[in-house]
Design a protein around this motif. Structure first.
Motif, PDB file in Angstrom:
ATOM      1  N   LYS A 119       0.646  -1.262   0.199  1.00  0.00           N
ATOM      2  CA  LYS A 119      -0.019   0.185  -0.040  1.00  0.00           C
ATOM      3  C   LYS A 119       0.631   1.330   0.042  1.00  0.00           C
ATOM      4  O   LYS A 119       0.609   2.025  -0.798  1.00  0.00           O
ATOM      5  N   LYS A 120       1.898   1.140   0.610  1.00  0.00           N
ATOM      6  CA  LYS A 120       2.723   2.374   0.919  1.00  0.00           C
ATOM      7  C   LYS A 120       3.451   2.709  -0.394  1.00  0.00           C
ATOM      8  O   LYS A 120       3.749   3.923  -0.865  1.00  0.00           O
ATOM      9  N   PHE A 146       1.141   3.590  -3.092  1.00  0.00           N
ATOM     10  CA  PHE A 146       0.558   5.257  -2.567  1.00  0.00           C
ATOM     11  C   PHE A 146       1.465   6.254  -3.030  1.00  0.00           C
ATOM     12  O   PHE A 146       1.470   7.001  -3.740  1.00  0.00           O
ATOM     13  N   GLY A 147       2.911   5.938  -2.639  1.00  0.00           N
ATOM     14  CA  GLY A 147       4.081   6.746  -3.074  1.00  0.00           C
ATOM     15  C   GLY A 147       4.118   6.716  -4.678  1.00  0.00           C
ATOM     16  O   GLY A 147       4.265   8.019  -5.083  1.00  0.00           O
ATOM     17  N   TYR A 202       1.152   9.269  -5.513  1.00  0.00           N
ATOM     18  CA  TYR A 202       1.403  10.273  -4.919  1.00  0.00           C
ATOM     19  C   TYR A 202       2.633  11.174  -5.826  1.00  0.00           C
ATOM     20  O   TYR A 202       2.257  12.526  -6.119  1.00  0.00           O
ATOM     21  N   THR A 253       7.473  11.571   0.891  1.00  0.00           N
ATOM     22  CA  THR A 253       6.225  11.077   0.409  1.00  0.00           C
ATOM     23  C   THR A 253       5.388  10.823   1.705  1.00  0.00           C
ATOM     24  O   THR A 253       5.770  10.162   2.455  1.00  0.00           O
ATOM     25  N   PRO A 254       4.256  11.450   1.746  1.00  0.00           N
ATOM     26  CA  PRO A 254       3.417  11.196   3.011  1.00  0.00           C
ATOM     27  C   PRO A 254       3.115   9.559   3.298  1.00  0.00           C
ATOM     28  O   PRO A 254       3.044   9.015   2.353  1.00  0.00           O
ATOM     29  N   GLU A 255       2.486   9.377   4.243  1.00  0.00           N
ATOM     30  CA  GLU A 255       1.983   8.122   4.498  1.00  0.00           C
ATOM     31  C   GLU A 255       0.644   7.852   3.935  1.00  0.00           C
ATOM     32  O   GLU A 255      -0.119   9.028   4.351  1.00  0.00           O
ATOM     33  N   PRO A 256       0.162   7.035   3.542  1.00  0.00           N
ATOM     34  CA  PRO A 256      -1.433   6.834   3.526  1.00  0.00           C
ATOM     35  C   PRO A 256      -2.282   6.838   4.664  1.00  0.00           C
ATOM     36  O   PRO A 256      -1.680   6.351   5.570  1.00  0.00           O
ATOM     37  N   LEU A 267      -7.476   4.569   3.857  1.00  0.00           N
ATOM     38  CA  LEU A 267      -7.161   3.666   2.784  1.00  0.00           C
ATOM     39  C   LEU A 267      -7.337   2.110   3.371  1.00  0.00           C
ATOM     40  O   LEU A 267      -8.013   1.274   2.612  1.00  0.00           O
TER      41      LEU A 267
END
Lengths: 185, 261
Positions: free
Chosen positions: A29-30, A33-34, A37, B52-55, B59
């Motif tokens: 997921k990270k 997401f990265g 993003y 990069t921020p964390e989700p 989520l």
């Protein structure tokens, strides 16, 4: 080793053990997401897109053969999800450079060093945003944790060498954009 | 060019187009690594350091909710499929009913789609009309002056399913009166399939005495042998008696008479 167990998990998901997708979700997921993003700089949108990727994995799980890396298969899906989104929203995005300049205001002189550093990052993000999608994507992929040039080549259907050249070109373009923005500040 | 020189030239921004291509190739095959291009190092490091921020927790919550919903939906459809399969396996009568139903459906469809009686009648009418038209065409063509038209007319009879009396009469008339030998020969051939009709047979026998062309006479003699027509002997002998009959024809006719007697 990770990828072997990734594949084993995904094969179980394919064969009906849907709970195993939770483990893959936690693993990726990270990273996903990265990826989104860095492409969009929009956290809410990125979360939605990650969600879409996992729903598509679930929907098309029968198509996972287990002969390639799960990560590569997942990024194929992620790219499609991203393309679908950008296709839908094409033309709606505006160039933010002028807004951004307004945001800076006239009181540059009073800013502290930390804020300036923050601004540098903002500038870099903006420069990244001004790249075309292909360049932004290759840089984003190369930045992801555990992503090797070979993996990127598999995702983009090109050789490892070609990936290096693309990264080189993208970095050059990023630098140019960055310098251009700096000159305007 | 040495790779170092190439890199130096690159740094000073003075690369020519072909040198740029060379640099690309070096990067591609690993001769030059990206780390060696120091001008990009800074931007690369900065870019990689971009936070990069964390989700958010949203989520995960949304994912697990969706996963659960999918699981339940699939279980329901699986249960339904299972119930149906059990029903199927447990009651052979159902399978029989299904098979009988399929057969009935097939028979029903076959009945509905059978060639309609009315259509058949229409088709018959149509082909009868076509035959009539051909017949008329043939009779008209037979009266034409051009021998090739008359030949065409004679050949048309082979396309008629069954020649009418009108047609055979017209053919016999042509056989006896047409001035062109080829037309007469073709007519003879066209009449052969109808030789079983008594009138046609009669007409053919009579024609022997009326023919003057040796070719037609010989063809007629042969046909009489093929038809085993003994009544023709009398007429064949008449031809023999005729002084104008050429010796080859005479010989042939004599042979035919021998066979027939």
């Amino acid at each position: 080793m990770d990828s072997i167990s990734d594949n084993a998990l995904m094969l179980k998901v394919r064969d009906g053990d849907l709970d195993k997708l939770g483990l893959l979700f936690e693993r990726y997921k990270k990273i996903l997401f990265g990826f989104f993003y860095n492409m969009s700089h929009d956290a809410g949108l990125s979360e939605d897109l990650v969600q879409n990727v996992f729903m598509r994995i679930l929907k098309y799980r029968a198509g996972f053969k287990g002969d390639g890396e799960f990560k590569v298969w997942m990024f194929h899906i992620a790219r499609n999800v991203g393309h679908d989104h950008y296709r839908k929203t094409k033309g709606k995005e505006t160039d933010e450079i002028d807004n951004w300049k307004d945001k800076l205001g006239d009181d540059n002189m009073n800013r502290e060093v930390e804020i300036e550093k923050g601004e540098d990052l903002d500038l870099l993000r903006l420069a990244l945003k001004r790249l075309d999608e292909e360049k932004r994507e290759i840089l984003t992929l190369s930045k992801l944790e555990g992503m090797k040039y070979k993996n990127i080549g598999d995702i983009l259907n090109c050789s490892e060498g070609a990936v290096k050249v693309k990264v080189f070109r993208a970095l050059q373009a990023l630098k140019q954009e960055y310098m251009y923005l700096q000159a305007r500040v | 060019m040495d790779t170092k020189d190439l890199i130096n030239k690159y740094r000073s921004g003075r690369l020519l187009a072909e040198e740029e291509e060379l640099l690309d190739r070096y990067i591609e095959n690993g001769t030059v690594s990206l780390d060696e291009l120091e001008d990009l190092k800074g931007i690369k490091v900065n870019f990689e350091a971009l936070p990069t921020p964390e989700p958010s927790q949203n989520l995960s919550d949304a994912f697990y909710a969706n996963l659960e919903a999918t699981k339940q939906k699939e279980q329901k459809s699986k249960a339904l499929a299972h119930w149906f399969a059990q029903l199927w396996a447990g009651q052979p009568a159902l399978r029989w009913a299904y098979s009988v139903g399929l057969i009935a459906l097939g028979v029903g469809l076959g009945y509905l789609l059978r060639p309609g009686g009315e259509d058949n009648r229409k088709l018959e009418n149509l082909s009868a009309e076509v035959s009539e038209m051909k017949e008329m065409m043939m009779l008209t063509l037979l009266d034409k002056e051009s021998p090739s038209d008359r030949l065409k007319a004679v050949n048309l009879t082979s396309e008629l399913p069954d020649a009418s009396v009108k047609v055979t009469e017209a053919l016999l008339k042509t056989l006896n009166n047409d001035e062109n030998v080829n037309v007469r020969l073709a007519t003879l051939e066209a009449l052969y399939p109808y030789a079983s009709h008594p009138q046609v047979r009669e007409g053919l026998i009579k024609a022997i005495a009326m023919q003057e062309s040796p070719l037609v006479q010989m063809a007629l003699a042969e046909m009489m042998v093929a038809l085993q027509e003994k009544r023709s002997v009398e007429n064949l002998e008449k031809v023999l008696k005729n002084k104008n009959t050429p010796p080859e024809v005479r010989e042939r006719i004599e042979k035919s008479i021998e066979v027939l007697i």
